[in-house]
Design an enzyme around this catalytic site. Structure first.
Site, PDB file in Angstrom:
ATOM      1  N   ASP A  57      -0.205   0.103  10.093  1.00  0.00           N
ATOM      2  CA  ASP A  57       0.841  -0.706   9.476  1.00  0.00           C
ATOM      3  C   ASP A  57       1.713   0.181   8.590  1.00  0.00           C
ATOM      4  O   ASP A  57       1.217   0.858   7.693  1.00  0.00           O
ATOM      5  CB  ASP A  57       0.184  -1.809   8.627  1.00  0.00           C
ATOM      6  CG  ASP A  57       1.211  -2.688   7.946  1.00  0.00           C
ATOM      7  OD1 ASP A  57       1.621  -3.687   8.551  1.00  0.00           O
ATOM      8  OD2 ASP A  57       1.612  -2.363   6.807  1.00  0.00           O
ATOM      9  N   TYR A 107       8.018   2.149   2.858  1.00  0.00           N
ATOM     10  CA  TYR A 107       6.888   3.020   2.504  1.00  0.00           C
ATOM     11  C   TYR A 107       7.175   4.519   2.683  1.00  0.00           C
ATOM     12  O   TYR A 107       6.405   5.348   2.209  1.00  0.00           O
ATOM     13  CB  TYR A 107       5.640   2.692   3.345  1.00  0.00           C
ATOM     14  CG  TYR A 107       5.153   1.276   3.281  1.00  0.00           C
ATOM     15  CD1 TYR A 107       5.531   0.417   2.246  1.00  0.00           C
ATOM     16  CD2 TYR A 107       4.300   0.776   4.259  1.00  0.00           C
ATOM     17  CE1 TYR A 107       5.081  -0.889   2.213  1.00  0.00           C
ATOM     18  CE2 TYR A 107       3.841  -0.530   4.227  1.00  0.00           C
ATOM     19  CZ  TYR A 107       4.239  -1.360   3.208  1.00  0.00           C
ATOM     20  OH  TYR A 107       3.791  -2.647   3.182  1.00  0.00           O
ATOM     21  N   LYS A 120       8.143  -2.892   9.243  1.00  0.00           N
ATOM     22  CA  LYS A 120       8.799  -4.017   8.565  1.00  0.00           C
ATOM     23  C   LYS A 120      10.249  -3.722   8.219  1.00  0.00           C
ATOM     24  O   LYS A 120      10.593  -2.586   7.876  1.00  0.00           O
ATOM     25  CB  LYS A 120       8.034  -4.357   7.278  1.00  0.00           C
ATOM     26  CG  LYS A 120       6.549  -4.592   7.499  1.00  0.00           C
ATOM     27  CD  LYS A 120       5.839  -4.950   6.209  1.00  0.00           C
ATOM     28  CE  LYS A 120       4.344  -4.785   6.371  1.00  0.00           C
ATOM     29  NZ  LYS A 120       3.890  -3.408   6.239  1.00  0.00           N
ATOM     30  N   HIS A 171       9.985  -8.098   5.824  1.00  0.00           N
ATOM     31  CA  HIS A 171       9.074  -7.683   4.754  1.00  0.00           C
ATOM     32  C   HIS A 171       8.946  -8.726   3.634  1.00  0.00           C
ATOM     33  O   HIS A 171       7.850  -8.999   3.138  1.00  0.00           O
ATOM     34  CB  HIS A 171       9.548  -6.349   4.174  1.00  0.00           C
ATOM     35  CG  HIS A 171       8.458  -5.529   3.582  1.00  0.00           C
ATOM     36  ND1 HIS A 171       8.482  -4.158   3.544  1.00  0.00           N
ATOM     37  CD2 HIS A 171       7.287  -5.871   2.984  1.00  0.00           C
ATOM     38  CE1 HIS A 171       7.382  -3.703   2.955  1.00  0.00           C
ATOM     39  NE2 HIS A 171       6.651  -4.736   2.602  1.00  0.00           N
TER      40      HIS A 171
END
Length: 321
Positions: free
Chosen positions: A51, A56, A86, A119
């Site tokens: 994921d 990120y 996302k 997200h």
């Protein structure tokens, strides 16, 4: 070990998703050699679900690690993996969704995603993904049109399934009222101290799979704390069963019929986290866990502003807090 991790079929029907996934979010958000090494070790151990997210800054590292895993023969092909990413709020605009997904796929060095999620149920002024952000950049999301753009991503084959993250029952119901393709997944905070019973039952009734992030409470991250690991009930069960609190928490989440995403770059913990599949909680232990006082770890205060679309946490979560 890869084949021993159970899988679930999503409503899109395109392929099954391993019920255990590895998260790649660290705060401050940044890629690192430790991340690369941990992902590679996880693939070697049999983890097949990873994921990531535009926010990120781990997409490129994950992509490079997949290439390395293929070279080393840990996996035979990209099809062996299930990759989720996302859409960040700065790209949560109808005209930017497709471009954002193309960027994600390029960074991952893939031809498609297995699952692409919105997200958060909010938009920000277009720009580079960052968190925290200036609250003056908060904008209301055009849910209907953003979701139509997500549906187009699936129709084009750029992602096998689409879904949401951090969505309440009400926001999912609103989405479903106009959606042609329903979300396959809702990824939310879930652990013994935030059990999400109402949301799970709602999603179950709608054929939406729930995926749990922070099943251990996200200690040491932006919002996390040690409330799960320090929980006395979990400690007592762990001691009686010869397990760690983490294993008890993961087992409880798994027994609720959801998938779970665990983030650790510590090789011993990555290995330990796999050992929740070969035992079960007793009825009494499950009942004790069901009585734990509930306390949400992540209130999403960053999305709350008197000048923004959500004036309070209650409004953001539609009372599910």
């Amino acid at each position: 070990m890869g084949s021993s991790i159970p899988e679930v079929e999503l409503s899109s029907g395109s392929r099954t998703m391993p019920l255990l996934g590895m998260g790649t979010a660290t705060f401050p958000f940044a890629a690192s050699e430790a991340m690369k090494s941990a992902i590679l070790y996880a693939i070697e151990l049999g983890n097949r679900h990873f994921d990531t997210a535009a926010l990120y800054q781990s997409e490129q590292t994950l992509g490079e690690t997949i290439v390395e895993a293929l070279r080393l023969g840990f996996i035979k092909s990209r099809e062996d993996l299930f990759i989720t990413s996302k859409l960040w709020c700065t790209d949560a605009h109808p005209n930017l969704v497709l471009h954002a997904l193309h960027n994600t796929i390029k960074k991952l060095q893939l031809e498609y995603l297995d699952l692409y999620l919105i997200h958060f149920p909010g938009s920000l002024k277009p720009g580079e993904p960052k968190f925290p952000f200036n609250k003056e950049e908060l904008l209301p999301m055009d849910f209907k049109c953003v979701w139509e753009a997500m549906e187009e991503c699936q129709r084009l084959g750029l992602t096998k399934s689409i879904g949401v993250s951090n969505f309440s029952c009400k926001k999912i119901a609103d989405l479903l009222s106009t959606a042609k393709i329903p979300p396959a997944v809702n990824q939310v905070e879930m652990h013994p101290l935030w059990q999400q019973k109402k949301l799970r039952e709602f999603c179950w009734a709608k054929g939406i799979h729930v995926s749990a992030y922070s099943p251990l409470g996200a200690n040491g991250t932006l919002w996390g704390n040690s409330q799960v690991i320090d929980c006395e009930v979990l400690k007592e069960i762990a001691k009686a069963r010869g397990k760690t609190v983490a294993q008890v928490s993961l087992r409880w989440v798994y027994e609720q019929g959801v998938s779970l995403l665990v983030k650790s770059f510590n090789k011993d913990r990555i290995k330990e986290n796999l050992h929740f599949l070969d035992w079960s909680l007793s009825e009494e232990e499950s009942y004790r866990i069901s009585l734990i006082q509930q306390r949400k770890g992540f209130p999403a205060l960053e999305f709350v502003s008197l000048d923004g679309p959500f004036k309070s946490p209650e409004e953001f979560w539609d009372g599910e807090i």
